[in-house]
Write a protein that holds these residues in place. Structure first.
Motif, PDB file in Angstrom:
ATOM      1  N   ALA A  63       0.877  -1.173   0.000  1.00 46.35           N
ATOM      2  CA  ALA A  63       0.000   0.000   0.000  1.00 46.35           C
ATOM      3  C   ALA A  63       0.911   1.219   0.000  1.00 46.35           C
ATOM      4  O   ALA A  63       1.815   1.318   0.834  1.00 46.35           O
ATOM      5  CB  ALA A  63      -0.889  -0.004   1.238  1.00 46.35           C
ATOM      6  N   VAL A  64       0.707   2.119  -0.946  1.00 41.08           N
ATOM      7  CA  VAL A  64       1.531   3.328  -1.037  1.00 41.08           C
ATOM      8  C   VAL A  64       0.685   4.521  -0.584  1.00 41.08           C
ATOM      9  O   VAL A  64      -0.413   4.735  -1.104  1.00 41.08           O
ATOM     10  CB  VAL A  64       2.029   3.568  -2.472  1.00 41.08           C
ATOM     11  CG1 VAL A  64       2.908   4.816  -2.529  1.00 41.08           C
ATOM     12  CG2 VAL A  64       2.813   2.369  -2.982  1.00 41.08           C
ATOM     13  N   THR A  65       1.195   5.255   0.391  1.00 40.53           N
ATOM     14  CA  THR A  65       0.436   6.398   0.910  1.00 40.53           C
ATOM     15  C   THR A  65       1.112   7.712   0.513  1.00 40.53           C
ATOM     16  O   THR A  65       2.244   7.718   0.021  1.00 40.53           O
ATOM     17  CB  THR A  65       0.350   6.339   2.453  1.00 40.53           C
ATOM     18  OG1 THR A  65       1.654   6.598   2.978  1.00 40.53           O
ATOM     19  CG2 THR A  65      -0.143   4.998   2.953  1.00 40.53           C
ATOM     20  N   ASN A  66       0.417   8.802   0.760  1.00 40.46           N
ATOM     21  CA  ASN A  66       0.971  10.151   0.584  1.00 40.46           C
ATOM     22  C   ASN A  66       1.416  10.467  -0.835  1.00 40.46           C
ATOM     23  O   ASN A  66       2.297  11.303  -1.031  1.00 40.46           O
ATOM     24  CB  ASN A  66       2.168  10.356   1.543  1.00 40.46           C
ATOM     25  CG  ASN A  66       1.732  10.510   2.982  1.00 40.46           C
ATOM     26  OD1 ASN A  66       1.439  11.606   3.444  1.00 40.46           O
ATOM     27  ND2 ASN A  66       1.656   9.397   3.700  1.00 40.46           N
ATOM     28  N   LEU A  67       0.793   9.802  -1.814  1.00 36.19           N
ATOM     29  CA  LEU A  67       1.137  10.104  -3.210  1.00 36.19           C
ATOM     30  C   LEU A  67       0.946  11.597  -3.480  1.00 36.19           C
ATOM     31  O   LEU A  67       1.758  12.232  -4.157  1.00 36.19           O
ATOM     32  CB  LEU A  67       0.248   9.285  -4.158  1.00 36.19           C
ATOM     33  CG  LEU A  67       0.551   9.506  -5.630  1.00 36.19           C
ATOM     34  CD1 LEU A  67       1.865   8.858  -6.018  1.00 36.19           C
ATOM     35  CD2 LEU A  67      -0.571   8.995  -6.517  1.00 36.19           C
ATOM     36  N   ASP A  68      -0.111  12.168  -2.904  1.00 31.20           N
ATOM     37  CA  ASP A  68      -0.447  13.576  -3.145  1.00 31.20           C
ATOM     38  C   ASP A  68       0.658  14.536  -2.684  1.00 31.20           C
ATOM     39  O   ASP A  68       0.723  15.669  -3.161  1.00 31.20           O
ATOM     40  CB  ASP A  68      -1.781  13.922  -2.485  1.00 31.20           C
ATOM     41  CG  ASP A  68      -1.793  13.564  -1.008  1.00 31.20           C
ATOM     42  OD1 ASP A  68      -1.387  12.429  -0.660  1.00 31.20           O
ATOM     43  OD2 ASP A  68      -2.180  14.425  -0.188  1.00 31.20           O
TER      44      ASP A  68
END
Ligand code: IMP
Length: 423
Positions: free
Chosen positions: A327-332
Motif C-alpha cells: 500500500a503506497v500512501t501520501n502520493l499527493d
C-alpha cells in the motif's frame, strides 16, 4: 480478507493508521503486538481526527474487536487516559471491543525518567527517542525484572514489586543526578489506572486461538517500521521491539502458519524521526513537505526528516517481512514536483549495493544512486479510481512497486478514509 500482518516497510509513519482503518472494514479482530505509546496512528473519520497511541485503530469501527497483545509494553496511566479520551469523543470502549493481554509488560514512571536521562547522557549520540520509556521497559522485560499487566490486578503483588523496582531505579536515577520517585504517589496513580483497566484484561492468546479456529479474520497492525526493528533496523537508532512481521507472531501468540498475507505500507517518499542514518534524506524536499504542513509527528509533534523513495531499503524490508502486497500512501505529497528521484542502489567505496549494509556507520557512508521519473503536476487528492490517476503518477507507483519486489494493491491520496484507490 485473510489473516494479515500489516507492517511499515520504512522508518515508521508510513500512514499505517489510515490503511489499517480502511482494512478494518473487513477485519473482525485487530491486534497490536509490539511497541507502546511511542506509536501514533492518525485516523480521520467523518472530519474528526483521532490520534491513537496504544489502542488499535479498529476501535473506531463498531463491531470490531481490538486486542493489545503480550508483546506490547503498556503504560497503564497513558492507556487509561486514551480510553477516557476516546469515550469523550463518543467512541464506545468496553470489554466487548477491547481486550488487553495479562502478559503485556508495563511502562512505569521510572522507565520514562530513565529514557530521558539516558538520552541526555548520550549527548550528540542521542537516539532521538519519544521519551515514552519504551527502551527501559523492554530492557526490564529482557532482564526479567519487569512488571506485567497481571501484576496490576493483584494489589499486594503490585505494591511489593513496585516498591522494590522504585527503590532500585531511584538509585539508578541518582547516578544521573535525577531525583527519584515517591513510591506512594506512583502506587496511587498506577492503582487508579489498574481499576479502569481491570475489566479489559484477559488471556488474549486463548481468545485469538479460538478466533483462528472459528476462521475469524484478523489484522495484525504493526507499529513503527522495519528499519526501527531492534534486530533488523539501523541499530542503535531503532526502537526496542520487533517491528517486522515475525514480531506479530511472538507478540500475539498466533503461530506463523496461521498467517495468510503480509501487507507492507510505504510512503511514496521516505521519512524518519529521530537520529540515525538516512541515505536519501533531502533538505529541499523536507522544506517543501513541511511548507505544505505535512510531516510533523503525531506523538511528539517533531518535524520529520524527509527524503526520496528508497527502493534499496524497501526491497530489504520485503525480504525480512515477506511482503506480498504493497500500500503506497501520501502520493499527493509529490503532486507539485516536475521530476521525482527514486533511489535504486547505494554506492559504498566504489561498489554498487542492492541491499543496505547493517552497520549504521557504513549505511551513513552510502551514497544513493538515483533514477529520475517525470512528475504529474496535477492534484490527486480528489481521485478515487486508478484509471483516473495521471499517467505519470501511475507509472511512478508501478515503478516503485516493481523496484520493491511486491504487488501494488492500494494507493492513498489523502488522510481521509475515502481518499483511497484500490487496484
Ligand atoms: P523509542 O521507540 O521512543 O525508544 O524511540 C526510538 C526511535 O524510534 C526514535 O528514533 C523514534 O523517533 C523512533 N520511533 C518510535 N516510535 C515511532 C513511530 O511510531 N513512528 C516513527 N518513529 C518512531
Amino acid at each position: 480478507m485473510a489473516n494479515t500482518i500489516l507492517v511499515g516497510a520504512q522508518w515508521g509513519d508510513e500512514g499505517k493508521g489510515k490503511i489499517i482503518d480502511f482494512l478494518t472494514e473487513k477485519a473482525e479482530i485487530v491486534v497490536r503486538s509490539q511497541g507502546g505509546n511511542n506509536a501514533g496512528h492518525t485516523v480521520i473519520v467523518g472530519g474528526t481526527k483521532y490520534v491513537l497511541h496504544l489502542i488499535p485503530s479498529g476501535i473506531l469501527r463498531p463491531g470490531t474487536k481490538c486486542v493489545i497483545g503480550n508483546g506490547v509494553v503498556l503504560d497503564p496511566v497513558a492507556v487509561a487516559g486514551e480510553i477516557e479520551g476516546l469515550r469523550a469523543k463518543g467512541i464506545s470502549v468496553t470489554p466487548e471491543n477491547l481486550m488487553v493481554s495479562d502478559a503485556a509488560h508495563l511502562v512505569l514512571p521510572y522507565h520514562r525518567k530513565l529514557d530521558e536521562a539516558r538520552e541526555i547522557a548520550r549527548g550528540s549520540g542521542k537516539i532521538g527517542t519519544t521519551k515514552r520509556g519504551i527502551g527501559p521497559a523492554y530492557g526490564d522485560k529482557i532482564a526479567r525484572v519487569g512488571l506485567r499487566v497481571a501484576d496490576l490486578l493483584q494489589p499486594a503483588v503490585l505494591s511489593e514489586k513496585l516498591a522494590a523496582r522504585i527503590s532500585e531505579n531511584n538509585a539508578l536515577l541518582a547516578t544521573y543526578g535525577i531525583e527519584g520517585l515517591d513510591f506512594q504517589t506512583v502506587l496511587k496513580e498506577v492503582s487508579a489506572a489498574a481499576e479502569l483497566l481491570r475489566p479489559f484484561v484477559a488471556n488474549t492468546v486463548v481468545y485469538l486461538h479460538e478466533a483462528v479456529r472459528n476462521k475469524k479474520e484478523i489484522l495484525f497492525e504493526g507499529a513503527q517500521g522495519t528499519f526501527l526493528d531492534i534486530d533488523h533496523g539501523t541499530y542503535p537508532y531503532v526502537t526496542s521491539s520487533n517491528t517486522t512481521a515475525g514480531g506479530a507472531c511472538t507478540g500475539s501468540g498466533v503461530p506463523p502458519h496461521r498467517i495468510d498475507r503480509v501487507l507492507g505500507v510505504i510512503k511514496a517518499y521516505t521519512t524518519r524521526v529521530g537520529e540515525g542514518p538516512f541515505p536519501t534524506e533531502d533538505e529541499p524536499l523536507s522544506d517543501m513537505l513541511h511548507g505544505m504542513g505535512r510531516e510533523f509527528g503525531s506523538t511528539t509533534g517533531r518535524a520529520r526528516r524527509c527524503g526520496w523513495f528508497d527502493a534499496v531499503a524497501v526491497r530489504y524490508a520485503g525480504m525480512i517481512n515477506g511482503i506480498d502486497d504493497l500500500a503506497v500512501t501520501n502520493l499527493d505529497g509529490l503532486d507539485s514536483l516536475d521530476s521525482i528521484r527514486v533511489c535504486t542502489h547505494y554506492k559504498l567505496n566504489g561498489q554498487l549495493l542492492e541491499t543496505p549494509p547493517m552497520d549504521y556507520v557504513q549505511l551513513a557512508a552510502c551514497e544513493p544512486v538515483y533514477t529520475e521519473l517525470p512528475g504529474w503536476k496535477t492534484p490527486t487528492e480528489d481521485i478515487r479510481e486508478w484509471d483516473r490517476l495521471p499517467d505519470n503518477a501511475r507509472s511512478y507507483l508501478l515503478k516503485i512497486a516493481e523496484l520493491s519486489g511486491a504487488k501494488l494493491v492500494i494507493a492513498s491520496v489523502g488522510p481521509n478514509r475515502e481518499q483511497t484507490i484500490l487496484l
